[in-house]
Design an enzyme around this catalytic site. Structure first.
Site, PDB file in Angstrom:
ATOM      1  N   TYR A 109       0.829  -1.213   0.000  1.00 30.24           N
ATOM      2  CA  TYR A 109       0.000   0.000   0.000  1.00 30.24           C
ATOM      3  C   TYR A 109       0.860   1.259   0.000  1.00 30.24           C
ATOM      4  CZ  TYR A 109      -3.458   3.473   1.272  1.00 30.24           C
ATOM      5  OH  TYR A 109      -4.272   4.575   1.280  1.00 30.24           O
ATOM      6  N   TRP A 111       1.061   5.717  -1.531  1.00 39.80           N
ATOM      7  CA  TRP A 111       0.755   6.742  -2.537  1.00 39.80           C
ATOM      8  C   TRP A 111       1.814   6.873  -3.606  1.00 39.80           C
ATOM      9  CZ3 TRP A 111      -2.309  11.601  -2.847  1.00 39.80           C
ATOM     10  CH2 TRP A 111      -3.598  11.427  -2.323  1.00 39.80           C
TER      11      TRP A 111
HETATM   12  N1  MGD Z   1      -2.318   7.681  12.651  1.00 42.61           N
HETATM   13  C1  MGD Z   1      -2.676   7.850  11.384  1.00 42.61           C
HETATM   14  N2  MGD Z   1      -2.079   7.116  10.412  1.00 42.61           N
HETATM   15  C2  MGD Z   1      -2.434   7.284   9.120  1.00 42.61           C
HETATM   16  C3  MGD Z   1      -3.408   8.240   8.755  1.00 42.61           C
HETATM   17  C4  MGD Z   1      -4.031   8.988   9.788  1.00 42.61           C
HETATM   18  O1  MGD Z   1      -4.921   9.819   9.531  1.00 42.61           O
HETATM   19  N3  MGD Z   1      -3.636   8.778  11.073  1.00 42.61           N
HETATM   20  N4  MGD Z   1      -3.743   8.407   7.435  1.00 42.61           N
HETATM   21  C5  MGD Z   1      -3.588   7.259   6.578  1.00 42.61           C
HETATM   22  C6  MGD Z   1      -3.774   7.570   5.163  1.00 42.61           C
HETATM   23  S1  MGD Z   1      -5.239   8.350   4.749  1.00 42.61           S
HETATM   24  C7  MGD Z   1      -2.904   7.204   4.195  1.00 42.61           C
HETATM   25  S2  MGD Z   1      -3.356   7.391   2.556  1.00 42.61           S
HETATM   26  C8  MGD Z   1      -1.623   6.587   4.526  1.00 42.61           C
HETATM   27  C9  MGD Z   1      -0.485   7.056   3.613  1.00 42.61           C
HETATM   28  O2  MGD Z   1       0.584   6.187   3.698  1.00 42.61           O
HETATM   29  P1  MGD Z   1       1.640   6.047   2.508  1.00 42.61           P
HETATM   30  O3  MGD Z   1       0.971   6.212   1.199  1.00 42.61           O
HETATM   31  O4  MGD Z   1       2.406   4.804   2.740  1.00 42.61           O
HETATM   32  O5  MGD Z   1       2.568   7.303   2.791  1.00 42.61           O
HETATM   33  P2  MGD Z   1       3.618   8.051   1.877  1.00 42.61           P
HETATM   34  O6  MGD Z   1       4.466   8.844   2.786  1.00 42.61           O
HETATM   35  O7  MGD Z   1       2.919   8.772   0.779  1.00 42.61           O
HETATM   36  O8  MGD Z   1       4.493   6.865   1.287  1.00 42.61           O
HETATM   37  C10 MGD Z   1       4.858   6.756  -0.028  1.00 42.61           C
HETATM   38  C11 MGD Z   1       6.288   6.246  -0.090  1.00 42.61           C
HETATM   39  O9  MGD Z   1       6.583   5.956  -1.460  1.00 42.61           O
HETATM   40  C12 MGD Z   1       7.880   6.436  -1.752  1.00 42.61           C
HETATM   41  N5  MGD Z   1       7.926   6.729  -3.192  1.00 42.61           N
HETATM   42  C13 MGD Z   1       7.531   7.855  -3.829  1.00 42.61           C
HETATM   43  N6  MGD Z   1       7.680   7.725  -5.159  1.00 42.61           N
HETATM   44  C14 MGD Z   1       8.193   6.492  -5.377  1.00 42.61           C
HETATM   45  C15 MGD Z   1       8.555   5.769  -6.554  1.00 42.61           C
HETATM   46  O10 MGD Z   1       8.444   6.242  -7.673  1.00 42.61           O
HETATM   47  N7  MGD Z   1       9.030   4.505  -6.379  1.00 42.61           N
HETATM   48  C16 MGD Z   1       9.160   3.938  -5.151  1.00 42.61           C
HETATM   49  N8  MGD Z   1       9.623   2.683  -5.079  1.00 42.61           N
HETATM   50  N9  MGD Z   1       8.840   4.614  -4.026  1.00 42.61           N
HETATM   51  C17 MGD Z   1       8.344   5.854  -4.135  1.00 42.61           C
HETATM   52  C18 MGD Z   1       8.062   7.651  -0.883  1.00 42.61           C
HETATM   53  O11 MGD Z   1       9.433   7.903  -0.673  1.00 42.61           O
HETATM   54  C19 MGD Z   1       7.309   7.250   0.391  1.00 42.61           C
HETATM   55  O12 MGD Z   1       8.148   6.673   1.350  1.00 42.61           O
HETATM   56  O13 MGD Z   1      -1.282   6.866   5.896  1.00 42.61           O
HETATM   57  C20 MGD Z   1      -2.308   6.453   6.789  1.00 42.61           C
HETATM   58  N10 MGD Z   1      -1.836   6.531   8.163  1.00 42.61           N
HETATM   59  N1  MGD Z   2      -1.465  18.504   3.036  1.00 39.82           N
HETATM   60  C1  MGD Z   2      -1.909  17.248   2.958  1.00 39.82           C
HETATM   61  N2  MGD Z   2      -3.113  16.998   2.420  1.00 39.82           N
HETATM   62  C2  MGD Z   2      -3.581  15.733   2.368  1.00 39.82           C
HETATM   63  C3  MGD Z   2      -2.821  14.628   2.819  1.00 39.82           C
HETATM   64  C4  MGD Z   2      -1.542  14.922   3.391  1.00 39.82           C
HETATM   65  O1  MGD Z   2      -0.816  14.008   3.844  1.00 39.82           O
HETATM   66  N3  MGD Z   2      -1.126  16.231   3.443  1.00 39.82           N
HETATM   67  N4  MGD Z   2      -3.310  13.351   2.699  1.00 39.82           N
HETATM   68  C5  MGD Z   2      -4.396  13.112   1.753  1.00 39.82           C
HETATM   69  C6  MGD Z   2      -5.064  11.843   2.022  1.00 39.82           C
HETATM   70  S1  MGD Z   2      -4.273  10.409   1.551  1.00 39.82           S
HETATM   71  C7  MGD Z   2      -6.299  11.742   2.536  1.00 39.82           C
HETATM   72  S2  MGD Z   2      -7.031  10.216   2.712  1.00 39.82           S
HETATM   73  C8  MGD Z   2      -7.038  12.937   2.967  1.00 39.82           C
HETATM   74  C9  MGD Z   2      -7.537  12.697   4.375  1.00 39.82           C
HETATM   75  O2  MGD Z   2      -8.569  13.488   4.706  1.00 39.82           O
HETATM   76  P1  MGD Z   2      -9.037  13.494   6.224  1.00 39.82           P
HETATM   77  O3  MGD Z   2      -8.931  12.156   6.799  1.00 39.82           O
HETATM   78  O4  MGD Z   2     -10.373  14.132   6.298  1.00 39.82           O
HETATM   79  O5  MGD Z   2      -7.917  14.455   6.827  1.00 39.82           O
HETATM   80  P2  MGD Z   2      -7.320  14.637   8.295  1.00 39.82           P
HETATM   81  O6  MGD Z   2      -6.452  15.837   8.206  1.00 39.82           O
HETATM   82  O7  MGD Z   2      -6.705  13.403   8.792  1.00 39.82           O
HETATM   83  O8  MGD Z   2      -8.573  14.951   9.162  1.00 39.82           O
HETATM   84  C10 MGD Z   2      -9.347  16.122   8.976  1.00 39.82           C
HETATM   85  C11 MGD Z   2      -9.709  16.708  10.298  1.00 39.82           C
HETATM   86  O9  MGD Z   2     -10.672  15.928  10.985  1.00 39.82           O
HETATM   87  C12 MGD Z   2     -10.626  16.320  12.349  1.00 39.82           C
HETATM   88  N5  MGD Z   2     -11.085  15.233  13.205  1.00 39.82           N
HETATM   89  C13 MGD Z   2     -10.356  14.191  13.672  1.00 39.82           C
HETATM   90  N6  MGD Z   2     -11.136  13.379  14.423  1.00 39.82           N
HETATM   91  C14 MGD Z   2     -12.369  13.918  14.422  1.00 39.82           C
HETATM   92  C15 MGD Z   2     -13.617  13.548  15.008  1.00 39.82           C
HETATM   93  O10 MGD Z   2     -13.753  12.528  15.683  1.00 39.82           O
HETATM   94  N7  MGD Z   2     -14.674  14.369  14.771  1.00 39.82           N
HETATM   95  C16 MGD Z   2     -14.570  15.499  14.032  1.00 39.82           C
HETATM   96  N8  MGD Z   2     -15.675  16.205  13.838  1.00 39.82           N
HETATM   97  N9  MGD Z   2     -13.416  15.877  13.475  1.00 39.82           N
HETATM   98  C17 MGD Z   2     -12.339  15.097  13.662  1.00 39.82           C
HETATM   99  C18 MGD Z   2      -9.192  16.644  12.634  1.00 39.82           C
HETATM  100  O11 MGD Z   2      -9.101  17.825  13.415  1.00 39.82           O
HETATM  101  C19 MGD Z   2      -8.557  16.730  11.283  1.00 39.82           C
HETATM  102  O12 MGD Z   2      -7.746  17.873  11.086  1.00 39.82           O
HETATM  103  O13 MGD Z   2      -6.193  14.080   2.987  1.00 39.82           O
HETATM  104  C20 MGD Z   2      -5.432  14.224   1.807  1.00 39.82           C
HETATM  105  N10 MGD Z   2      -4.813  15.525   1.832  1.00 39.82           N
HETATM  106 MO    MO Z   3      -5.384   8.599   2.468  1.00 41.79          MO
END
Ligand code: MGD
Ligand code: MGD
Ligand code: MO
Length: 762
Positions: A109, A111
């Site tokens: 998994y 991005w």
């Molecule tokens: N506690 C907590 N944990 C969370 C979340 C949260 O809200 N709270 N959010 C979750 C969510 S929504 C998401 S989507 C995940 C994201 O989790 P990930 O998608 O695993 O996070 P990234 O840091 O985008 O990791 C992408 C990795 O790919 C590498 N990469 C980039 N380009 C390339 C390439 O071309 N080739 C290769 N081989 N590698 C490459 C980058 O260096 C990086 O280390 O995290 C989740 N984890």
């Molecule tokens: N700059 C930036 N943008 C991103 C990403 C990133 O890594 N960086 N990641 C992208 C990805 S993969 C995803 S999936 C989306 C994620 O989108 P989301 O999951 O919606 O994003 P978060 O910032 O984790 O959460 C949004 C807000 O929800 C609030 N929140 C947390 N818990 C609760 C709750 O129980 N109730 C309420 N009402 N609010 C709560 C928090 O204050 C938080 O700032 O964002 C995307 N956009």
């Molecule tokens: Mo995500």
């Protein structure tokens, strides 16, 4: 003088020029609101954190035991490409021969990066399929709960709920946005695959100028862009379902709910109402009941219900709400609330899941397909819901429930990861470390020495997009970009495609994997899909070389006719939902029949599990997306680094909570709970509800002592604290968004953060 060349990233299109050892970046001129994340890019060219040569963990190379126990502790030995690829090929052949493809986990998994051909996930899946398949993962960390519950309630995920409300409609028609989880502008900076125009701020400002009202329900004030002056209702994390029920109860008691809509467009409302009014359990879910749980006054709740019923109201539910215990419930209850208001299918109102969480949601659909690399078929049936990876590695053979199925965890011997960072994204990192000690071999392609690379056996240096040509395009973005190589590969880094081609060659699968195309030939070949559709539609349809020369291509979009919700509202018999009843399922017989105790036939309030929200720990910790980077990517970049304090990730705390603990602004603090601890730098802020702290995800995990499995993370990765458990038996989604902690001033000697620097080879 080198010319600026077009390029793209998940956080924006840009152009770049490399000159005198420096990379200069300019945002795309057509982007009205470019993302500050562009500031992280220049460091890619020179960061010491980049992986420069293939490397193998010493214990693995020396083969004493499988020495898996040394993973995350051992040092690394640099080797030549041919030696590294020989090892990978031999090991894949051995595992295939001894155990078959069900012993290989290729869920991988993550991005990775923008670019349609060099997309790491597509590459790794295609490669493993050519070898005979792999255990895959389903769903996402983003939306694990929603993507399973929504198909039961509204029909296939992403066909109804996120395609019916556009920014144009909001600007034109919306009266009130009730944003559960806010609509943080920092999140709309990003869209998977790319985003050439950031429009959210501008569209919301347009709606505001027309008189629209925004109410942001969130523990953080800045979850709605400050300059749009949303009204802020600070809520106790994890309690939105109680608040929604409270609002619903007021609607019924004041006969403000739309009974005609419920009758024509939904099923099962009566059974839900029995629960709502407490006829079954003696507890009406009224405003007073809700107030005691969610921390918002009963009078405020009553006024919310009345305002919502009076206005042209749009309910949004952020991803974050469902990334928590019982995360299916707020998504479902948000739909029920919108159905009770009866405005689903009207212009700019009703329900939109996760609007604003990603920058292209709410834009018009593209009218042509995008270039997509074929992945072949995977003959292996085994899979896991993506966030159950540690459970799988720790408990092979154990049974688990998922969406009506009873499944078993496969026995994994080899893990292959490219383009993701589980030591960023997974919960309870101490547990993940234990899980990562189980397989015989872990192979990782990475651009930098992330913590995941440091827990692998064979580490292969991958190029970033800057080092290769690709086609940049994303769903709902109308600009295709010729992503041109801006710099030479760093060190000996190779494209994922070239790495897989080299392994495929050793295994006699070169022709099957490459189809005898060079990377450049692949780009032209994949482009053809879009070109053919453009030509068929009578649009500008240049050949690949012309597109490449021009640098970008405008793509046609479908006209916005209100989407499937509008059609359903017009006539539910000719445009039914793809649910068992053809209607919105307020009660789902299918879910009820699964018999799960943690997800019943209609939405319900479930208090978070005691181990997630520990009663003895006074502070909620919100672990949200970082504003200064995408996840963990480019944490070594200038913009991300500029937000660190004494090299630590900032943690926000309300001044009242800080005062109680003798914590001042800028102090290094230690956060801890029963799972682990980390350091971070305190930032005192009134923009966070009392009793809540916020530590964004993405600081690279750095344990103080590599050999100690309970070691503190000295950098500030919140996943050392979060709990690794599924949302429910229905979806088994990630629950990493919230946990509870205590915090104290850190008075010990401050260990230096080294994870963003060069790997040390001992
Ligand atoms: N506690 C907590 N944990 C969370 C979340 C949260 O809200 N709270 N959010 C979750 C969510 S929504 C998401 S989507 C995940 C994201 O989790 P990930 O998608 O695993 O996070 P990234 O840091 O985008 O990791 C992408 C990795 O790919 C590498 N990469 C980039 N380009 C390339 C390439 O071309 N080739 C290769 N081989 N590698 C490459 C980058 O260096 C990086 O280390 O995290 C989740 N984890
Ligand atoms: N700059 C930036 N943008 C991103 C990403 C990133 O890594 N960086 N990641 C992208 C990805 S993969 C995803 S999936 C989306 C994620 O989108 P989301 O999951 O919606 O994003 P978060 O910032 O984790 O959460 C949004 C807000 O929800 C609030 N929140 C947390 N818990 C609760 C709750 O129980 N109730 C309420 N009402 N609010 C709560 C928090 O204050 C938080 O700032 O964002 C995307 N956009
Ligand atoms: Mo995500």
């Amino acid at each position: 003088m080198n010319a600026f060349k077009p390029h793209s990233s998940h956080w924006g299109a840009f152009s770049g020029r490399y000159e005198d050892g420096k990379l200069e970046i300019l945002p795309h001129p057509g982007d009205p609101d470019p993302s500050p994340l562009l500031g992280n890019i220049p460091a890619v060219a020179h960061s010491p954190a980049r992986i420069r040569r293939p490397a193998i963990r010493r214990g693995w190379l020396e083969g004493k035991s499988k020495l898996a126990g040394q993973r995350g502790i051992d040092d690394y030995v640099e080797v030549s490409w041919s030696e590294a690829l020989d090892h990978v090929a031999k090991e894949l052949a051995r595992i295939h021969g001894d155990f078959g493809p069900t012993a290989i986990f290729g869920g991988s998994y993550g991005w990775s990066s923008a670019g349609r051909f060099h997309h790491a996930q597509s590459q790794v899946h295609r490669f493993l399929n050519v070898l005979g398949g792999y255990v895959r993962s389903v769903n996402t960390y983003s939306s694990g709960a929603a993507s399973v519950i929504i198909p039961h309630i509204l029909g296939p995920y992403d066909t109804f709920d996120r395609k019916s409300v556009t920014w144009d409609a909001i600007e034109r028609s919306t009266g009130l946005i009730l944003a559960f989880g806010g609509m943080a502008i920092k999140n709309a900076d990003v869209h998977g695959g790319g985003i050439s125009k950031h429009v959210v701020r501008q569209k919301l400002a347009g709606a505001k100028a027309r008189g629209a009202r925004f109410i942001s329900i969130s523990p953080l004030k800045d979850d709605f862009s400050g300059d749009l002056a949303a009204e802020w209702l600070p809520i106790t994390p994890g309690t939105d379902v109680a608040l929604m029920l409270g609002i619903a109860n007021v609607l019924v008691s004041e006969t403000l709910h739309d009974r005609a809509f419920l009758e024509s467009y939904t099923v099962g409302y009566d059974r839900f109402e029995t629960y709502l009014l407490g006829r079954d359990d003696g507890q009406p879910k009224n405003a007073e009941w809700a107030a005691a749980i969610c921390g918002i006054d009963a009078d405020v709740i009553r006024n919310l219900a009345r305002s919502a019923a009076r206005a042209r109201t749009l309910i949004t539910v952020s991803h974050s709400l469902q990334r928590a215990d019982y995360g299916e419930q707020p998504v479902w209850m948000g739909i029920v609330l919108a159905a009770m208001l009866g405005q689903i299918g009207l212009d700019g109102s009703g329900y939109s899941y996760s609007l604003g969480a990603l920058g292209n949601i709410g834009k018009s659909q593209l009218a042509v397909p995008l270039p997509t690399l074929g992945q072949f078929k995977n003959p292996v049936a085994d899979y896991i819901p993506v966030a159950r990876v540690a459970d799988m590695l720790l408990n092979p053979g154990d049974a688990f429930d998922y969406n009506g199925h009873s499944l078993k965890y496969p026995d994994i011997r080899l893990v292959y990861w490219a383009g993701g960072n589980p030591f960023h994204h997974h919960q309870d990192l101490n547990r993940l470390r234990a899980a990562f000690r189980r397989p015989e071999t872990i192979i990782v392609h990475e651009t930098a020495w992330t913590s995941t690379a440091r827990h692998a056996d064979i580490v292969l240096p991958a190029t970033t997009t800057l080092e290769r040509d690709d086609i940049g395009a994303a769903d709902r973005d109308d600009l295709m970009i010729a992503m041109k190589r801006l710099i030479e590969p760093v060190g000996e880094a190779r494209d994922d495609y070239d790495i897989f081609s080299g392994i495929a060659q050793r295994l006699g699968k070169f022709d099957a994997f490459t189809e005898n195309r060079t990377s450049r030939e692949w780009l032209a070949f994949l482009f053809e899909t879009t070109r053919t559709a453009l030509a068929a539609g009578g649009h500008d349809a240049p050949d690949f070389e012309t597109f490449w020369e021009r640098g970008e291509l405008r793509l046609p979009v479908k006209s916005d006719k209100g989407g499937p919700a509008h059609a359903f509202r017009q006539d539910p018999s000719t445009s039914p939902l793809q649910t068992p009843s053809g209607k919105i399922e307020i009660f789902s017989q299918a879910i009820a029949d699964f018999g799960y105790d943690d997800c019943r036939g209609h939405p319900k309030w479930y208090p978070a599990r005691a181990e997630t929200i520990e009663a003895s720990l006074p502070l909620h910790l919100v672990c949200n997306q970082p504003h200064q980077r995408l996840h963990s990517q480019l944490d070594y970049g200038d913009f991300s680094r500029s937000t660190k304090i004494r090299d630590r990730e900032p943690v926000r705390i309300n001044p009242a909570d800080a005062r109680l603990r003798g914590i001042s602004d800028g102090d290094i603090v230690r956060l801890f709970n029963s799972r682990g601890s980390c350091l971070a730098a305190a930032v005192l802020s009134e923009d966070i509800k009392e009793g809540v702290m916020q530590l964004a995800t993405g600081a690279w995990f750095e344990p103080q002592d590599r050999a100690d499995d309970t070691a503190m993370c000295i950098h500030g990765n919140p996943n050392i604290l979060t709990r690794d458990i599924g949302t429910s038996k229905l979806a088994q989604g990630c629950t990493g968004q919230i946990t509870t902690v205590e915090v104290e001033r850190f008075t010990g000697e401050l260990p230096p953060v080294r994870i963003l620097e060069a790997m040390v080879f001992e």
